[in-house]
Design a protein around this motif. Sequence first.
Motif: not given
Length: 152
Positions: A47-50, A64-70, A79-80, A93-96
């Motif tokens: 999906g690209g940058r989000l 909060p769950t996504m914070s832990r995942i990220v 991810v950067v 957020l961008v996949a490396t």
Amino acid sequence: MNEPATVTAAAELNLRLGRLSRLLRRSAAPGELSPGATSALATLVRGGRLRQGELAAREQVAPPTMSRIVASLELGGHVVREADPGDGRATLLVATPAGRELVTGVTSARVRELDAALAGLDPGQRRGLLDGLAALEAVLSTRPAGDQAGGP
């Protein structure tokens, strides 16, 4: 109300999905991503940058769950964060490249394990399995969170 055969099929599917998940976790390489992190990373790759909130919404998980995942994805170099050109206060957020490679399955022990298992099925079985899972995912993704009932 669901027919008893449907409830039995649902119970059987739930049991088998749990077993498959455990078997795949067992085949994971040390340090391999959790299924939730893999899914979030795949969403970024496709999906690209989000923004993190957008990613949480797409993945249907709490912020909060996504914070832990990220955090785990960042720590692993998958991810950067980049400044959002449309809003200087926000980040995207961008996949490396390493994250992209992982999503393609090149380095995933789970994907290699599934590939070997799928090779043991005939082409019709593989297509039926993939089509059925895609249909089930589509149905489940359109239901509101927490909607456990099978209808009105």
